[in-house]
Each structure stands twice: as C-alpha cells, then as structure tokens.
Design an enzyme around this catalytic site. Structure first.
Site, short mmCIF file in Angstrom:
data_model
loop_
_atom_site.label_atom_id
_atom_site.label_comp_id
_atom_site.label_asym_id
_atom_site.label_seq_id
_atom_site.Cartn_x
_atom_site.Cartn_y
_atom_site.Cartn_z
N SER A 83 0.83 -1.21 0.00
CA SER A 83 0.00 0.00 0.00
C SER A 83 0.86 1.25 0.00
CB SER A 83 -0.90 0.00 1.24
OG SER A 83 -1.54 1.24 1.40
N TYR A 92 -2.65 -0.42 9.81
CA TYR A 92 -2.80 -0.96 8.46
C TYR A 92 -1.50 -0.82 7.68
CZ TYR A 92 -4.19 -1.13 3.54
OH TYR A 92 -4.26 -1.41 2.21
#
Length: 349
Positions: free
Chosen positions: A141, A166
């Site tokens: 990401s 995350y």
C-alpha cells in the site's frame, strides 16, 4: 497458467479475476466475505464472475459457470484450509490481494489486521514454500510511506514511520516476503497501490461516499478543508499493471550492492513497485469531476484532517514503466464517468 487470487470478492481482486479469465487463464478465487462493508456488493461481484451466492459453502470449492473458474469461501488465517487448497490445486502463481482494508478502521480494530494481514500472509508464504509455488505477487500500500513528506513517493525511500497499523502490517508483508525470497528462492513482488477507483469500488471509499451523499442531497465531508491530493488510478489501469507483474516474476538484481542496499530490490528474487497514475489530482478537482458527471453541485462540510490520514500521495512509477512499459491511459474525466454510470445502475440512482 493456474492462478490463485485471494480477495476475489473485493474490488481489485474481482477485476483481476475477470481479466485473467477473459484471456484464458485458470483462476481459483478465495475470499472470506467479511462484513467490513456491505456483503451484498461482494456477492454481486462473485455473481458477475459466475459464482452463485446460493452455492457457496464455507471452506469448500464452488464451481463457476466458467469452467476455468473456482471459488472458495475461506479465511487466510486458517492454516489447514490454505495448505489443503495449495495441495489440491497446485498453483503456478499466487496473487494475494486479500487483506483487512481501511486505514481508519485499523485504529478501532487492530487485531483484525494482525489476523488477516500478518497471520494470513504468513500462511500464504508458507504454502508457497511447501507446495512449490515460486511466483507470488501481493498487495502492499502507498500507506507505508507514512510521515515521509518527500514527493513523489519512491520505492527507494525509507518507509519506517507508518501512521496507521494498516500501513505497519503492509510494511511487515514486504519484509516477510523478502525473507522468503532470500531463504527459499520464491519470486515475490509487492505492489504499493495508490488510490484506486472505478466501477464495483468499495462503498467505504471517497467516490461512492461522495456519489451517495450528492444523490441523496446530503453534504459530503471534505477533510483537511479540501487541501488534499491523491494519485487516483482507474481500476483497468491497475489491473493491467498487476497482470504484467504476474507474467514477469521478480528476479535477483545483479547490480544490488550489500554495502549500499536499495530497499526495493535484492540479491534475492524480490521487488517492490509503486502502482499508480504518476499524476496526483487535488481532492477538490476530483469532487468537481463527480459533480460534473452527476450534473449536481455537492453540499460540502469542510473538516479537519482525520487521524491516520496523509495530506497527499504521489506515485513515482519509474521502475514499473522501465520494467514493464506500464502507462496508465484512462483520463480522470473518462474514469469518473465510467464509475458514475456503474454507480447509478447498480444502486438504482
């Protein structure tokens, strides 16, 4: 080629499976269909791939109307199920897109991210090791860049200061993958996705949140008072890049220098790529394009920055261009128009 795609009930996984099936590959999809967002959308995606929702059983293979497609509802954290799947199916390649998504949700429910993104990814790596799958690509990401302010974000940048769990789990995936590339000669490629949008997108992300509010005559929340930008990338362009990576497994970098180590490659078959549009768009311009496609001006509720968020993202995709001639070519106007056309049809707006 026989490919396992995890997360096929998800946004990117659905589009990737569809494109690979169209070109004739054999695809086995996996998803736990959790309720992080509306499962009706997830089942609708699977149905579009030929998987009947009524036929799905936990931890059992479901056949598709397409003879080259199977699906299994299973959790990546279930080691026994994952091992049996790899043993039975004998994959040529794996694309791991399944993960607990969402930056802000990780602040509220951190353990979900450890179970899916760390334990689940470990199970994928171990299964690749023990069942001789030497070609793995996986979703990282753009969130890994964290507090890094230097733009555009480069894969050679340090990524040691994440601002959400995350992002931390995605960084851990990259480190874990390198270990398995080094120890077991598994080709691994991590893809740092930048903001992906388009038809069948996630309802917790800005495009649908904006479209839903505007068509319901509600104000949209505009964070950081609109002073934000994102490297918005249309889904078809993203999928084209992912397929190029699947077709070209990582190889050792013959020029890698252990005295001056670059973080995005290695003496092992390991690579990290940014995958984005290489052209950030201001949040206000993106909103304007949605307004134009809907023919309505949005009511706007300007707000402060959210915890765990960043002001801007901008992908340097130099290596992806050099290695694979990757060139996203969907304009913002066209991409948003396609998204709004799907949104109005799917949600009967």
């Amino acid at each position: 080629m026989k490919i396992l795609i995890t997360g096929t009930a998800g946004f990117i996984g659905f589009h990737l499976a569809k494109k690979l099936l169209e070109r004739g590959d054999e695809v086995v999809g996996l998803d736990n269909i959790n309720d992080y967002y509306d499962i009706k959308l997830k089942y609708a995606r699977l149905e579009a791939l030929g998987i009947s929702p009524d036929a799905i059983e936990e931890n059992k293979i479901t056949l598709s109307t397409n003879s080259k497609h199977k699906f299994i509802k299973a959790d990546l954290a279930d080691e026994n199920v994952i091992n049996k799947l790899f043993e039975d199916e004998q994959f040529d390649a794996v694309c791991n897109l399944a993960a607990q998504a969402g930056v802000r949700y990780s602040i509220e429910n951190p353990r979900a991210y450890i179970n899916s993104n760390v334990v689940g990814f470990t199970n994928i790596l171990e299964a690749c090791r023990h069942y001789n799958v030497s070609n793995l690509c996986y979703a990282s990401s753009s969130s890994v860049y964290g507090l890094n302010k230097a733009q555009p974000f480069k894969t050679t940048d340090m990524t040691n200061h994440p601002v959400s769990l995350y992002a931390a789990t995605k960084k851990s995936n990259e480190l874990m993958a390198h270990t398995y590339s080094h120890l077991y000669n598994i080709s691994t490629t991590g893809l740092r996705f930048f903001t992906v949008y388009g038809p069948w997108g996630r309802p917790d992300m800005a495009p649908i949140l904006f479209a839903d509010a505007i068509t319901s005559d509600r104000p949209i929340n505009v964070f950081n008072h609109g002073k934000m930008s994102r490297d918005f990338t249309y889904i078809d362009d993203i999928v084209d890049g992912v397929i190029k990576v699947i077709d070209n497994p990582a190889t050792p970098n013959s020029e890698w220098d252990a005295q001056n180590p670059m973080p995005d490659s290695s003496s092992a078959p390991y690579r990290i790529h940014n995958i984005g549009n290489n052209a950030p768009v201001s949040l206000m311009d993106f909103i304007s394009e949605i307004e134009n496609s809907l023919g309505t001006v949005a009511k706007k509720n300007f707000m402060d920055m959210q915890a765990g968020d960043v002001e801007s993202t901008y992908a340097d995709t130099t290596n992806l261009i050099k290695d694979f001639d990757y060139k996203p070519d969907t304009s913002l106007k066209s991409g948003v128009a396609n998204f709004i056309e799907w949104y109005k049809a799917f949600y009967n707006r």
